[in-house]
Design an enzyme around this catalytic site. Structure first.
Site, short mmCIF file in Angstrom:
data_model
loop_
_atom_site.label_atom_id
_atom_site.label_comp_id
_atom_site.label_asym_id
_atom_site.label_seq_id
_atom_site.Cartn_x
_atom_site.Cartn_y
_atom_site.Cartn_z
N ASP A 32 0.83 -1.21 0.00
CA ASP A 32 0.00 0.00 0.00
C ASP A 32 0.86 1.26 0.00
O ASP A 32 0.50 2.27 -0.62
CB ASP A 32 -0.92 0.02 1.22
CG ASP A 32 -1.99 -1.05 1.11
OD1 ASP A 32 -2.11 -1.67 0.04
OD2 ASP A 32 -2.71 -1.26 2.11
N ALA A 33 2.00 1.21 0.70
CA ALA A 33 2.84 2.42 0.79
C ALA A 33 3.33 2.85 -0.59
O ALA A 33 3.42 4.04 -0.89
CB ALA A 33 4.02 2.16 1.72
N TYR A 35 1.75 2.15 -3.46
CA TYR A 35 0.56 2.67 -4.15
C TYR A 35 0.31 4.12 -3.70
O TYR A 35 0.08 5.01 -4.52
CB TYR A 35 -0.63 1.77 -3.81
CG TYR A 35 -1.95 2.26 -4.37
CD1 TYR A 35 -2.43 1.81 -5.59
CD2 TYR A 35 -2.72 3.19 -3.66
CE1 TYR A 35 -3.63 2.27 -6.10
CE2 TYR A 35 -3.93 3.65 -4.16
CZ TYR A 35 -4.38 3.19 -5.38
OH TYR A 35 -5.57 3.65 -5.87
N SER A 81 -14.56 7.32 -0.42
CA SER A 81 -13.31 6.93 0.20
C SER A 81 -12.98 7.95 1.29
O SER A 81 -13.87 8.68 1.75
CB SER A 81 -12.23 6.87 -0.87
OG SER A 81 -11.01 6.45 -0.31
N LEU A 82 -11.74 8.02 1.72
CA LEU A 82 -11.31 9.02 2.70
C LEU A 82 -10.05 9.68 2.17
O LEU A 82 -9.21 9.01 1.55
CB LEU A 82 -10.95 8.35 4.03
CG LEU A 82 -12.07 7.82 4.90
CD1 LEU A 82 -11.49 6.93 6.02
CD2 LEU A 82 -12.85 8.97 5.51
N GLU A 113 -11.45 7.13 15.33
CA GLU A 113 -11.71 5.70 15.18
C GLU A 113 -10.50 5.01 14.56
O GLU A 113 -9.83 5.62 13.72
CB GLU A 113 -12.92 5.50 14.24
CG GLU A 113 -14.13 6.28 14.67
CD GLU A 113 -15.27 6.29 13.64
OE1 GLU A 113 -15.21 5.52 12.67
OE2 GLU A 113 -16.20 7.09 13.83
N LYS A 115 -8.61 2.94 11.83
CA LYS A 115 -8.92 2.70 10.42
C LYS A 115 -8.71 1.22 10.16
O LYS A 115 -7.59 0.74 9.95
CB LYS A 115 -8.02 3.55 9.52
CG LYS A 115 -8.39 3.39 8.07
CD LYS A 115 -7.74 4.46 7.22
CE LYS A 115 -8.14 4.29 5.77
NZ LYS A 115 -7.70 3.02 5.19
N GLU A 173 -17.10 -1.96 8.42
CA GLU A 173 -15.99 -2.70 7.81
C GLU A 173 -16.08 -4.18 8.19
O GLU A 173 -16.18 -4.52 9.37
CB GLU A 173 -14.67 -2.11 8.35
CG GLU A 173 -13.44 -2.48 7.56
CD GLU A 173 -13.18 -1.50 6.39
OE1 GLU A 173 -14.08 -0.70 6.03
OE2 GLU A 173 -12.07 -1.56 5.85
N LYS A 314 -2.70 8.14 8.30
CA LYS A 314 -2.10 6.83 8.06
C LYS A 314 -0.86 6.63 8.94
O LYS A 314 -0.11 7.57 9.18
CB LYS A 314 -1.71 6.70 6.59
CG LYS A 314 -2.89 6.65 5.65
CD LYS A 314 -3.14 5.24 5.18
CE LYS A 314 -4.11 5.18 4.04
NZ LYS A 314 -3.80 4.17 3.05
P1 NAD Z 1 -8.96 4.02 2.23
O1 NAD Z 1 -8.84 2.61 2.65
O2 NAD Z 1 -7.74 4.83 2.28
O3 NAD Z 1 -10.11 4.75 3.06
C1 NAD Z 1 -11.51 4.54 2.91
C2 NAD Z 1 -11.97 3.25 3.50
O4 NAD Z 1 -11.53 3.15 4.84
C3 NAD Z 1 -13.46 3.11 3.63
O5 NAD Z 1 -14.04 2.75 2.40
C4 NAD Z 1 -13.57 2.03 4.64
O6 NAD Z 1 -13.56 0.77 4.01
C5 NAD Z 1 -12.29 2.13 5.43
N1 NAD Z 1 -12.44 2.41 6.87
C6 NAD Z 1 -11.82 1.70 7.84
N2 NAD Z 1 -12.13 2.16 9.05
C7 NAD Z 1 -12.99 3.20 8.85
C8 NAD Z 1 -13.66 4.07 9.75
N3 NAD Z 1 -13.50 3.98 11.07
N4 NAD Z 1 -14.47 5.01 9.21
C9 NAD Z 1 -14.62 5.14 7.88
N5 NAD Z 1 -14.00 4.32 6.97
C10 NAD Z 1 -13.19 3.37 7.46
O7 NAD Z 1 -9.53 4.12 0.84
P2 NAD Z 1 -9.78 3.12 -0.29
O8 NAD Z 1 -10.29 3.98 -1.35
O9 NAD Z 1 -10.56 1.94 0.15
O10 NAD Z 1 -8.39 2.55 -0.63
C11 NAD Z 1 -7.28 3.32 -0.90
C12 NAD Z 1 -6.14 2.66 -0.21
O11 NAD Z 1 -6.13 1.27 -0.53
C13 NAD Z 1 -4.84 3.21 -0.70
O12 NAD Z 1 -4.45 4.32 0.08
C14 NAD Z 1 -3.93 2.04 -0.58
O13 NAD Z 1 -3.40 2.03 0.73
C15 NAD Z 1 -4.83 0.86 -0.78
N6 NAD Z 1 -4.71 0.34 -2.14
C16 NAD Z 1 -3.65 -0.43 -2.39
C17 NAD Z 1 -3.46 -0.93 -3.67
C18 NAD Z 1 -2.28 -1.81 -3.93
O14 NAD Z 1 -2.08 -2.21 -5.07
N7 NAD Z 1 -1.50 -2.15 -2.93
C19 NAD Z 1 -4.37 -0.64 -4.69
C20 NAD Z 1 -5.45 0.15 -4.40
C21 NAD Z 1 -5.62 0.65 -3.12
#
Ligand code: NAD
Length: 331
Positions: A32-33, A35, A81-82, A113, A115, A173, A314
């Site tokens: 993820d880092a 990405y 998303s966030l 909260e 994450k 979640e 993060k």
């Molecule tokens: P995100 O995970 O950065 O944030 C949004 C998500 O956080 C929400 O949809 C929810 O599922 C979750 N969440 C967890 N606890 C929560 C809480 N208390 N309140 C609200 N939401 C909460 O966003 P995303 O759009 O799901 O994903 C982006 C992230 O996913 C990237 O920053 C990256 O780290 C990872 N990613 C990795 C790859 C990879 O190839 N490694 C590809 C795509 C995304």
């Protein structure tokens, strides 16, 4: 085409590929880092070159395409998303931005909260009964996974007590606790089954199964952290209080959720959780700060893919690219 535009296009292609691997195939090939680093580079370049704006850029989009194998569920309110901050300076800029927008001087109240590193789901309760569950999908349309979610013991099929709205959409979640994840992967290694890269991908892969008996055997858990569309009832004016109400109805809320005052309260929460991160029974990749007062949230609104009233702070990356070379990271 100049260098910046070429780089923007290359980053978009790369991130689209990673999104497909992560969201659709549940099989990431980079940590993820890495990405996050590429996404930040893309966002910075797009801001510096507004003429390159493209609504289809991965910087403007949520998640990935829903799988056609599941019935599509159109979300009544988009599942966004966030935004992220990666340092105290970035957090201070986030706080200042919203204080300025609200024209406020006194500290805001935030709900803090963990994450959780799992998969966002929407659960619809009608007259207190679970009638529909869906993934976030691309934010507008998710995958209907009701039968699979019904197998998760932490998700109540009927709400307790009474006084619930006629139609209540709960968001939260689905995640896989560490212990269950380790045990499942260990068994997969012994039997030649599928070994998952991390609990997040294990949760997503387990939930998006065509046979709900497979999901039922996976050690999935659930915490709710908000609501979507609510009809035929009122839930209150403050996020933290709403979570307390959901908990009374039998919906699990993470015990680490706290209401705090101002940026200082948020950062104290961040450091406390970061220090205890490895001892928590589930994986988290940061904490989330949310403006507690729903009327203020209304004033702040949203940008393309995230609310302005919340941000994810993060944690420093734990995964190293080299781990990808280990069998542990193969999927
Ligand atoms: P995100 O995970 O950065 O944030 C949004 C998500 O956080 C929400 O949809 C929810 O599922 C979750 N969440 C967890 N606890 C929560 C809480 N208390 N309140 C609200 N939401 C909460 O966003 P995303 O759009 O799901 O994903 C982006 C992230 O996913 C990237 O920053 C990256 O780290 C990872 N990613 C990795 C790859 C990879 O190839 N490694 C590809 C795509 C995304």
């Amino acid at each position: 085409m100049n260098d910046a535009h070429a780089r923007i296009l290359a980053l978009r292609d790369q991130l689209n590929l990673y999104n497909q691997q992560y969201y659709v195939a549940d099989a990431p090939t980079v940590p993820d880092a890495e990405y996050d680093r590429l996404m930040r580079e893309l966002v910075a370049l797009e801001q510096a070159h507004p003429d390159s704006f493209d609504p289809d850029s991965p910087s403007q989009k949520v998640g990935g395409e829903p799988l056609a194998a599941f019935p599509p569920v159109r979300h009544a309110l988009p599942m966004l998303s966030l935004d992220n901050v990666f340092s105290e300076e970035e957090f201070a800029a986030f706080e200042k931005r919203i204080m300025d927008r609200l024209g406020r001087e006194q500290p805001l109240t935030f709900c803090c909260e963990p994450k959780l590193d799992g998969l966002a789901v929407s659960l619809v309760y009608e007259q207190g009964r679970l009638v529909q569950a869906a993934t976030r999908g691309d934010g507008a349309t998710g995958e209907g996974i009701t039968e699979n979610v019904r197998t998760i013991k932490a998700v109540p099929l009927r709400l307790r007590g009474g006084g619930w709205p006629a139609r209540l959409e709960v968001r939260g979640e689905v995640y896989m606790p560490r212990a269950g994840f380790e045990a499942m992967n260990q068994q997969a290694r012994e039997t030649g089954g599928k070994v998952f890269a991390n609990p997040r991908n294990a949760a997503a892969g387990s939930l998006r199964q065509l046979d709900s008996r497979v999901t039922a055997r996976r050690p999935l858990a659930f915490y709710c952290y908000g609501v979507g569309l609510v009809e035929g009832g009122e839930l209150g004016e403050r996020h933290y209080d709403i979570l307390q109400t959901l908990e009374q109805w039998g919906l699990p809320v993470c015990p680490e959720v706290r209401r705090v005052s101002g940026g200082e309260g948020c950062l104290a929460y961040y450091h406390d959780i970061l220090a205890r991160r490895d001892r928590l029974p589930y994986e988290i990749d940061g904490v989330v700060y949310k403006v507690d007062d729903l009327a203020l949230r209304e004033q702040l609104g949203f940008v393309a893919r995230a609310p302005r009233w919340a941000t994810a702070h993060k944690f420093p990356a734990q995964e190293q690219l080299t781990r990808l070379l280990n069998v542990e990271f193969q999927v």
